[in-house]
Enzyme design. Structure first.
Site, mmCIF file in Angstrom:
data_model
loop_
_atom_site.group_PDB
_atom_site.id
_atom_site.type_symbol
_atom_site.label_atom_id
_atom_site.label_comp_id
_atom_site.label_asym_id
_atom_site.label_seq_id
_atom_site.Cartn_x
_atom_site.Cartn_y
_atom_site.Cartn_z
ATOM 1 N N TYR A 98 -60.419 -3.414 52.389
ATOM 2 C CA TYR A 98 -60.402 -2.036 51.894
ATOM 3 C C TYR A 98 -58.963 -1.555 51.872
ATOM 4 C CZ TYR A 98 -65.411 -2.214 53.090
ATOM 5 O OH TYR A 98 -66.739 -2.556 53.212
ATOM 6 N N SER B 15 -74.419 1.554 51.497
ATOM 7 C CA SER B 15 -74.901 2.256 50.296
ATOM 8 C C SER B 15 -76.344 2.700 50.441
ATOM 9 C CB SER B 15 -74.752 1.368 49.047
ATOM 10 O OG SER B 15 -73.406 1.070 48.792
ATOM 11 N N PRO B 16 -76.703 3.311 51.580
ATOM 12 C CA PRO B 16 -78.095 3.741 51.778
ATOM 13 C C PRO B 16 -78.508 4.884 50.865
ATOM 14 C CG PRO B 16 -76.712 4.628 53.516
ATOM 15 C CD PRO B 16 -75.857 3.678 52.736
ATOM 16 N N LEU B 17 -77.520 5.494 50.207
ATOM 17 C CA LEU B 17 -77.820 6.567 49.253
ATOM 18 C C LEU B 17 -77.633 6.091 47.810
ATOM 19 C CD1 LEU B 17 -76.171 9.574 51.126
ATOM 20 C CD2 LEU B 17 -78.606 9.020 50.944
ATOM 21 N N GLY B 18 -77.745 4.772 47.630
ATOM 22 C CA GLY B 18 -77.635 4.249 46.268
ATOM 23 C C GLY B 18 -76.308 4.561 45.630
ATOM 24 N N ARG B 19 -75.233 4.426 46.432
ATOM 25 C CA ARG B 19 -73.871 4.750 45.979
ATOM 26 C C ARG B 19 -73.783 6.185 45.448
ATOM 27 N NH1 ARG B 19 -71.381 -0.028 46.542
ATOM 28 N NH2 ARG B 19 -72.570 -1.916 46.133
ATOM 29 N N GLY B 20 -74.561 7.045 46.077
ATOM 30 C CA GLY B 20 -74.520 8.462 45.737
ATOM 31 C C GLY B 20 -75.601 8.899 44.778
ATOM 32 N N GLY C 183 -78.799 13.051 44.158
ATOM 33 C CA GLY C 183 -79.081 13.978 43.067
ATOM 34 C C GLY C 183 -77.841 14.658 42.525
ATOM 35 N N HIS D 31 -67.624 -11.050 55.665
ATOM 36 C CA HIS D 31 -67.860 -10.101 54.577
ATOM 37 C C HIS D 31 -68.741 -10.688 53.474
ATOM 38 C CE1 HIS D 31 -65.745 -6.307 52.836
ATOM 39 N NE2 HIS D 31 -67.000 -6.349 52.483
#
Length: 333
Positions: free
Chosen positions: A56, A209-214, A218, A130
């Site tokens: 990163y 990415s538990p929020l689907g990459r944002g 919504g 990784h």
């Protein structure tokens, strides 16, 4: 903050913080002072689990995380990663400097020594591979980390995006504390073989990415992504695929509204309800979003709620792969 146990003894906050976005891939990087503010607030709110990696930046993220968490070292768990062949600065920045994978034992040791210095710590709490290196037997990788653990330079061994057979082989040499892989309402392939394997072996799951990459928040719209946002290169965020995927979020938004919570809290709570051996690491650079994510820990969902949520976002309805072809070739090995 509630806690979760990964492997045979690594205790972490139920929700961690993915730190990658602090300096790359999502647009404007944070200044050191801004990163310090977010990290300090996270600790204040009860987060003890922080995720970084040498790639990163490369390298800058470890320095930011190490410096920001230095005042709280005795309270936090810092995870970092090895496994890429990172080229010189002339190749560019971020992932453009990656020349492939490299998990040769001597390279693992080099990365560990460099990460210890950048993080400013005496031991790496959780050291992930990784991506699996097809040219190096996973037994050799596990053995190299086992040596580092014996020397007191690493506490726990982890894998990322590894297949079930690889996890078994690694675990036989050095117990694996956690597998970090993408897992969310819009990517559930792990449930077929990986999750049962982890539970058989006593390995924890750390969903990135538990929020689907944002997307599951919504808040994502085609026009909201910066020109240098790496999501623009992902199939699920392109053209008609993005339009279709966004339509699936509407049902989640409705369920969340009925419960008086946000779609992000609903999506994170759904993951937390999948097992006590799961600790997601949503990333954010904004304190209000950090506070929002943490609120998911206290959301209670019934079996009926969970079934309704899962049905609202059927995985078969998601359009597009989660990575471009080169990225897809590196997962599930």
């Amino acid at each position: 903050m509630k806690t979760r146990k990964l492997g045979d003894g690594l205790e972490v906050s139920a929700i961690g913080l993915g730190c990658m976005g602090m300096n790359q891939v999502y647009g404007t990087p944070l200044t050191a002072s801004a990163a310090n503010e977010v990290l300090a607030k996270a600790v204040e709110l009860g987060i003890t689990f922080f995720d970084t990696a040498e790639v990163y930046g490369p390298f800058l993220n470890e320095e930011l995380v190490g410096a920001g968490l230095k005042p709280f070292r005795d309270k936090v768990v810092i995870a970092t990663k090895f496994g890429f062949d990172i080229g010189p600065e002339g190749l560019g920045s971020g992932y453009s400097r990656m020349r492939g994978v490299n998990s040769r034992p001597e390279h693992i040791r080099e990365v560990a020594e460099a990460s210890l210095k950048r993080l400013g710590v005496e031991v790496i709490d959780l050291f992930y591979q990784h991506r699996v290196d097809p040219n190096v037997p996973i037994e050799d990788v596990a053995g190299a980390v086992k040596d580092l653990i014996a020397e007191g330079k690493v506490k726990h061994f982890g894998l990322s995006e590894a297949g079930a057979a690889t996890i078994r082989k690694a675990h036989a040499v050095q117990p694996v504390a956690a597998l970090q892989s993408e897992y969310s309402l819009w990517f559930r392939e792990l449930e077929a073989e990986i999750l049962p394997t982890l539970r058989e072996l006593g390995v924890g799951l750390v969903p990135y990415s538990p929020l689907g990459r944002g997307l599951l928040t919504g808040a994502i719209k085609p026009e909201t992504l910066a020109e240098n946002d790496f999501r623009r290169g992902l199939p699920r965020f392109q053209g008609e695929a993005l339009t279709k995927n966004l339509s699936l979020v509407e049902a989640l938004t409705q369920i969340a509204a009925e419960k008086g919570i946000t779609p992000a809290q609903l999506a994170l709570s759904w993951i937390l309800h999948q097992g006590e051996d799961i600790a997601p690491i949503p990333g954010t650079t904004k304190i209000p979003r950090l506070q929002e994510n943490i609120g998911a820990v206290d959301v209670v969902l019934s079996p009926e709620d969970l079934a309704r949520i899962a049905a609202a976002v059927p995985e078969t309805a998601i359009e597009g792969d989660r990575y471009a072809p080169a990225g897809m070739a590196m997962v599930g090995r």
